[in-house]
Design a protein around this motif. Structure first.
Motif, PDB file in Angstrom:
ATOM      1  N   PHE A  86       0.794  -1.298   0.275  1.00  0.00           N
ATOM      2  CA  PHE A  86      -0.351   0.123   0.298  1.00  0.00           C
ATOM      3  C   PHE A  86       0.976   1.327  -0.005  1.00  0.00           C
ATOM      4  O   PHE A  86       0.570   2.267  -0.828  1.00  0.00           O
ATOM      5  N   GLU A  87       1.829   0.617   0.813  1.00  0.00           N
ATOM      6  CA  GLU A  87       2.995   2.374   0.790  1.00  0.00           C
ATOM      7  C   GLU A  87       3.419   3.078  -0.351  1.00  0.00           C
ATOM      8  O   GLU A  87       3.338   3.680  -0.999  1.00  0.00           O
ATOM      9  N   ARG A  88       3.899   1.242  -1.020  1.00  0.00           N
ATOM     10  CA  ARG A  88       4.499   1.787  -2.441  1.00  0.00           C
ATOM     11  C   ARG A  88       3.078   2.241  -3.622  1.00  0.00           C
ATOM     12  O   ARG A  88       4.035   3.444  -4.235  1.00  0.00           O
ATOM     13  N   LEU A  89       2.171   2.082  -3.102  1.00  0.00           N
ATOM     14  CA  LEU A  89       0.692   2.473  -3.789  1.00  0.00           C
ATOM     15  C   LEU A  89       0.613   3.683  -3.949  1.00  0.00           C
ATOM     16  O   LEU A  89       0.937   4.687  -4.566  1.00  0.00           O
ATOM     17  N   ARG A  90       0.782   4.444  -2.875  1.00  0.00           N
ATOM     18  CA  ARG A  90       0.478   5.639  -1.995  1.00  0.00           C
ATOM     19  C   ARG A  90       0.991   6.211  -2.441  1.00  0.00           C
ATOM     20  O   ARG A  90       1.199   7.554  -2.591  1.00  0.00           O
ATOM     21  N   ILE A  91       2.967   6.956  -2.077  1.00  0.00           N
ATOM     22  CA  ILE A  91       3.564   7.572  -2.416  1.00  0.00           C
ATOM     23  C   ILE A  91       4.333   7.766  -3.814  1.00  0.00           C
ATOM     24  O   ILE A  91       4.586   8.774  -3.901  1.00  0.00           O
ATOM     25  N   SER A  92       3.696   6.735  -4.736  1.00  0.00           N
ATOM     26  CA  SER A  92       4.016   6.608  -6.586  1.00  0.00           C
ATOM     27  C   SER A  92       3.090   6.841  -7.108  1.00  0.00           C
ATOM     28  O   SER A  92       3.278   6.667  -8.646  1.00  0.00           O
ATOM     29  N   MET A  93       1.894   6.232  -7.356  1.00  0.00           N
ATOM     30  CA  MET A  93       0.704   5.580  -8.388  1.00  0.00           C
ATOM     31  C   MET A  93       0.089   7.553  -7.716  1.00  0.00           C
ATOM     32  O   MET A  93      -0.598   7.246  -6.582  1.00  0.00           O
ATOM     33  N   GLN A  95       1.697   8.203 -11.634  1.00  0.00           N
ATOM     34  CA  GLN A  95       3.685   8.255 -11.477  1.00  0.00           C
ATOM     35  C   GLN A  95       3.267   9.521 -11.499  1.00  0.00           C
ATOM     36  O   GLN A  95       4.446  10.576 -11.308  1.00  0.00           O
ATOM     37  N   GLU A  96       2.504  10.368 -12.125  1.00  0.00           N
ATOM     38  CA  GLU A  96       2.453  11.570 -12.790  1.00  0.00           C
ATOM     39  C   GLU A  96       1.877  12.587 -12.154  1.00  0.00           C
ATOM     40  O   GLU A  96       2.226  13.687 -11.576  1.00  0.00           O
ATOM     41  N   ASN A  97       1.234  12.162 -11.146  1.00  0.00           N
ATOM     42  CA  ASN A  97       0.431  12.777  -9.872  1.00  0.00           C
ATOM     43  C   ASN A  97      -0.220  11.635  -8.780  1.00  0.00           C
ATOM     44  O   ASN A  97      -1.763  12.070  -9.154  1.00  0.00           O
ATOM     45  N   PRO A  98       0.904  12.062  -7.664  1.00  0.00           N
ATOM     46  CA  PRO A  98       0.197  10.447  -6.283  1.00  0.00           C
ATOM     47  C   PRO A  98      -0.550  11.388  -5.711  1.00  0.00           C
ATOM     48  O   PRO A  98      -1.405  10.403  -4.993  1.00  0.00           O
ATOM     49  N   SER A  99      -0.963  12.456  -5.015  1.00  0.00           N
ATOM     50  CA  SER A  99      -1.815  13.052  -4.654  1.00  0.00           C
ATOM     51  C   SER A  99      -3.129  13.282  -5.484  1.00  0.00           C
ATOM     52  O   SER A  99      -3.851  13.584  -4.673  1.00  0.00           O
ATOM     53  N   ALA A 100      -3.052  12.925  -6.098  1.00  0.00           N
ATOM     54  CA  ALA A 100      -4.372  12.971  -7.190  1.00  0.00           C
ATOM     55  C   ALA A 100      -5.430  12.137  -7.207  1.00  0.00           C
ATOM     56  O   ALA A 100      -6.272  11.706  -6.695  1.00  0.00           O
ATOM     57  N   VAL A 101      -4.767  11.016  -5.788  1.00  0.00           N
ATOM     58  CA  VAL A 101      -6.163   9.880  -6.187  1.00  0.00           C
ATOM     59  C   VAL A 101      -5.502   9.385  -4.172  1.00  0.00           C
ATOM     60  O   VAL A 101      -4.143   9.733  -3.559  1.00  0.00           O
ATOM     61  N   THR A 102      -7.219   9.669  -3.548  1.00  0.00           N
ATOM     62  CA  THR A 102      -6.586   9.720  -2.303  1.00  0.00           C
ATOM     63  C   THR A 102      -6.475   8.521  -1.549  1.00  0.00           C
ATOM     64  O   THR A 102      -6.618   7.460  -2.440  1.00  0.00           O
ATOM     65  N   ARG A 103      -6.258   8.557  -0.420  1.00  0.00           N
ATOM     66  CA  ARG A 103      -5.327   7.276   0.370  1.00  0.00           C
ATOM     67  C   ARG A 103      -6.576   6.022   0.653  1.00  0.00           C
ATOM     68  O   ARG A 103      -6.909   4.885   0.004  1.00  0.00           O
ATOM     69  N   THR A 104      -7.844   6.850   0.813  1.00  0.00           N
ATOM     70  CA  THR A 104      -9.182   5.682   0.755  1.00  0.00           C
ATOM     71  C   THR A 104      -9.333   5.437  -1.021  1.00  0.00           C
ATOM     72  O   THR A 104      -9.872   3.928  -1.256  1.00  0.00           O
ATOM     73  N   GLN A 105      -9.752   5.998  -1.676  1.00  0.00           N
ATOM     74  CA  GLN A 105      -9.222   5.448  -3.183  1.00  0.00           C
ATOM     75  C   GLN A 105      -8.036   4.803  -3.878  1.00  0.00           C
ATOM     76  O   GLN A 105      -8.571   3.079  -4.280  1.00  0.00           O
ATOM     77  N   LYS A 106      -7.618   4.525  -3.388  1.00  0.00           N
ATOM     78  CA  LYS A 106      -5.942   3.773  -3.109  1.00  0.00           C
ATOM     79  C   LYS A 106      -6.262   2.253  -2.526  1.00  0.00           C
ATOM     80  O   LYS A 106      -5.759   1.177  -2.925  1.00  0.00           O
ATOM     81  N   ALA A 107      -6.888   2.329  -1.613  1.00  0.00           N
ATOM     82  CA  ALA A 107      -7.134   1.255  -0.777  1.00  0.00           C
ATOM     83  C   ALA A 107      -8.178   0.482  -1.524  1.00  0.00           C
ATOM     84  O   ALA A 107      -7.841  -1.005  -1.434  1.00  0.00           O
ATOM     85  N   ASP A 108      -9.262   1.690  -2.495  1.00  0.00           N
ATOM     86  CA  ASP A 108     -10.167   0.195  -2.859  1.00  0.00           C
ATOM     87  C   ASP A 108      -9.615  -0.207  -4.789  1.00  0.00           C
ATOM     88  O   ASP A 108      -9.635  -1.650  -4.725  1.00  0.00           O
TER      89      ASP A 108
END
Length: 143
Positions: A86-93, A95-108
Protein backbone atom coordinates in the motif's frame (compact mmCIF):
# COMPACT_ATOMS: atom_id res chain seq x y z
CA UNK A 1 21.02 -30.36 46.00
CA UNK A 2 22.09 -30.08 42.40
CA UNK A 3 20.35 -27.62 40.05
CA UNK A 4 20.48 -28.17 36.30
CA UNK A 5 20.32 -24.80 34.63
CA UNK A 6 20.96 -26.23 31.17
CA UNK A 7 17.64 -28.11 31.00
CA UNK A 8 15.78 -25.08 32.37
CA UNK A 9 17.27 -22.87 29.65
CA UNK A 10 16.43 -25.43 26.95
CA UNK A 11 12.85 -25.66 28.26
CA UNK A 12 12.55 -21.88 28.23
CA UNK A 13 13.85 -21.66 24.64
CA UNK A 14 11.44 -24.39 23.48
CA UNK A 15 8.53 -22.55 25.12
CA UNK A 16 9.63 -19.26 23.56
CA UNK A 17 9.87 -20.81 20.08
CA UNK A 18 6.44 -22.46 20.46
CA UNK A 19 4.86 -19.15 21.47
CA UNK A 20 6.54 -17.33 18.58
CA UNK A 21 5.38 -19.94 16.08
CA UNK A 22 1.86 -19.74 17.45
CA UNK A 23 1.83 -15.95 17.13
CA UNK A 24 3.13 -16.14 13.56
CA UNK A 25 0.53 -18.71 12.55
CA UNK A 26 -2.19 -16.44 13.90
CA UNK A 27 -1.20 -13.41 11.81
CA UNK A 28 -3.63 -12.59 9.04
CA UNK A 29 -2.78 -12.77 5.38
CA UNK A 30 -4.38 -11.77 2.09
CA UNK A 31 -5.97 -15.23 2.18
CA UNK A 32 -8.16 -14.21 5.14
CA UNK A 33 -10.53 -12.01 3.13
CA UNK A 34 -9.27 -8.53 3.98
CA UNK A 35 -11.39 -6.53 1.49
CA UNK A 36 -15.02 -6.53 0.33
CA UNK A 37 -16.56 -7.13 -3.08
CA UNK A 38 -18.14 -3.66 -2.96
CA UNK A 39 -14.75 -2.10 -2.29
CA UNK A 40 -13.16 -4.05 -5.16
CA UNK A 41 -15.96 -2.88 -7.50
CA UNK A 42 -15.22 0.74 -6.57
CA UNK A 43 -11.53 0.00 -7.05
CA UNK A 44 -12.09 -1.39 -10.53
CA UNK A 45 -13.68 1.87 -11.66
CA UNK A 46 -10.82 3.86 -10.12
CA UNK A 47 -8.23 1.52 -11.59
CA UNK A 48 -9.63 2.00 -15.10
CA UNK A 49 -9.57 5.78 -14.60
CA UNK A 50 -6.15 6.16 -12.98
CA UNK A 51 -4.06 3.04 -13.65
CA UNK A 52 -5.13 1.23 -16.82
CA UNK A 53 -3.37 3.59 -19.21
CA UNK A 54 0.01 2.37 -17.89
CA UNK A 55 -0.73 -1.04 -16.34
CA UNK A 56 -3.33 -2.02 -19.03
CA UNK A 57 -7.07 -2.51 -18.52
CA UNK A 58 -6.57 -6.18 -17.61
CA UNK A 59 -3.73 -5.42 -15.13
CA UNK A 60 -1.23 -7.32 -17.30
CA UNK A 61 1.23 -4.42 -17.52
CA UNK A 62 2.57 -2.21 -20.27
CA UNK A 63 5.84 -1.27 -21.88
CA UNK A 64 7.07 0.63 -18.83
CA UNK A 65 4.66 -0.52 -16.11
CA UNK A 66 4.69 -3.95 -14.46
CA UNK A 67 1.74 -6.30 -14.39
CA UNK A 68 -0.38 -6.22 -11.27
CA UNK A 69 -1.87 -9.67 -11.65
CA UNK A 70 -0.37 -13.13 -11.88
CA UNK A 71 2.59 -15.06 -10.59
CA UNK A 72 5.32 -12.49 -11.07
CA UNK A 73 3.37 -9.80 -9.21
CA UNK A 74 2.29 -12.14 -6.41
CA UNK A 75 5.76 -13.62 -5.88
CA UNK A 76 7.43 -10.19 -5.95
CA UNK A 77 5.37 -9.11 -2.94
CA UNK A 78 5.17 -12.45 -1.12
CA UNK A 79 6.54 -12.30 2.41
CA UNK A 80 6.04 -8.56 2.75
CA UNK A 81 3.16 -6.82 4.47
CA UNK A 82 0.09 -5.42 2.76
CA UNK A 83 1.15 -2.12 4.33
CA UNK A 84 4.38 -2.17 2.35
CA UNK A 85 2.50 -2.73 -0.89
CA UNK A 86 0.00 0.00 0.00
CA UNK A 87 2.81 2.44 0.84
CA UNK A 88 4.41 1.84 -2.56
CA UNK A 89 1.06 2.53 -4.22
CA UNK A 90 0.40 5.52 -1.96
CA UNK A 91 3.63 7.40 -2.57
CA UNK A 92 4.26 6.62 -6.23
CA UNK A 93 0.99 6.08 -8.11
CA UNK A 94 -0.21 7.45 -10.37
CA UNK A 95 3.33 8.27 -11.35
CA UNK A 96 2.58 11.72 -12.76
CA UNK A 97 0.61 12.85 -9.69
CA UNK A 98 0.43 10.50 -6.67
CA UNK A 99 -1.63 12.96 -4.60
CA UNK A 100 -4.42 13.00 -7.22
CA UNK A 101 -5.81 9.75 -5.77
CA UNK A 102 -6.79 9.66 -2.09
CA UNK A 103 -5.69 7.04 0.42
CA UNK A 104 -9.21 5.59 0.49
CA UNK A 105 -9.31 5.39 -3.30
CA UNK A 106 -5.92 3.66 -3.31
CA UNK A 107 -7.22 1.11 -0.78
CA UNK A 108 -10.14 0.49 -3.13
CA UNK A 109 -7.75 0.01 -6.06
CA UNK A 110 -5.67 -2.40 -3.98
CA UNK A 111 -8.86 -4.32 -3.13
CA UNK A 112 -9.54 -4.63 -6.86
CA UNK A 113 -5.98 -5.88 -7.39
CA UNK A 114 -6.50 -8.52 -4.68
CA UNK A 115 -9.73 -9.61 -6.32
CA UNK A 116 -8.04 -9.80 -9.74
CA UNK A 117 -5.38 -12.04 -8.15
CA UNK A 118 -8.15 -14.25 -6.75
CA UNK A 119 -7.55 -13.59 -3.08
CA UNK A 120 -10.79 -14.25 -1.18
CA UNK A 121 -13.34 -11.57 -0.40
CA UNK A 122 -14.12 -10.77 3.23
CA UNK A 123 -16.67 -8.84 5.23
CA UNK A 124 -14.59 -5.80 6.17
CA UNK A 125 -13.12 -3.21 3.85
CA UNK A 126 -9.40 -2.94 3.38
CA UNK A 127 -8.07 -0.14 5.57
CA UNK A 128 -6.17 2.84 4.21
CA UNK A 129 -3.67 3.14 7.05
CA UNK A 130 -0.28 1.45 7.09
CA UNK A 131 -0.33 0.70 10.81
CA UNK A 132 -3.39 -1.49 10.20
CA UNK A 133 -2.24 -2.91 6.86
CA UNK A 134 1.14 -3.89 8.29
CA UNK A 135 -0.73 -6.50 10.35
CA UNK A 136 -1.54 -8.47 7.17
CA UNK A 137 1.04 -10.52 5.30
CA UNK A 138 1.08 -10.76 1.53
CA UNK A 139 1.55 -14.47 0.90
CA UNK A 140 1.71 -15.97 -2.60
CA UNK A 141 0.55 -19.36 -1.37
CA UNK A 142 -2.37 -19.96 0.94
CA UNK A 143 -1.06 -20.99 4.39
Amino acid sequence: MRVCYGSAIVSFIVLLVMNSSSALSQSKTVWDGIYTATQAARGEVLYQEWCASCHSPDLSGGDLAPGLVGGEFVWNWSGLTVGQLFERLRISMPQENPSAVTRTQKADILAFMFQANEFPVGEEELADRNNILDQFMFEAVQP
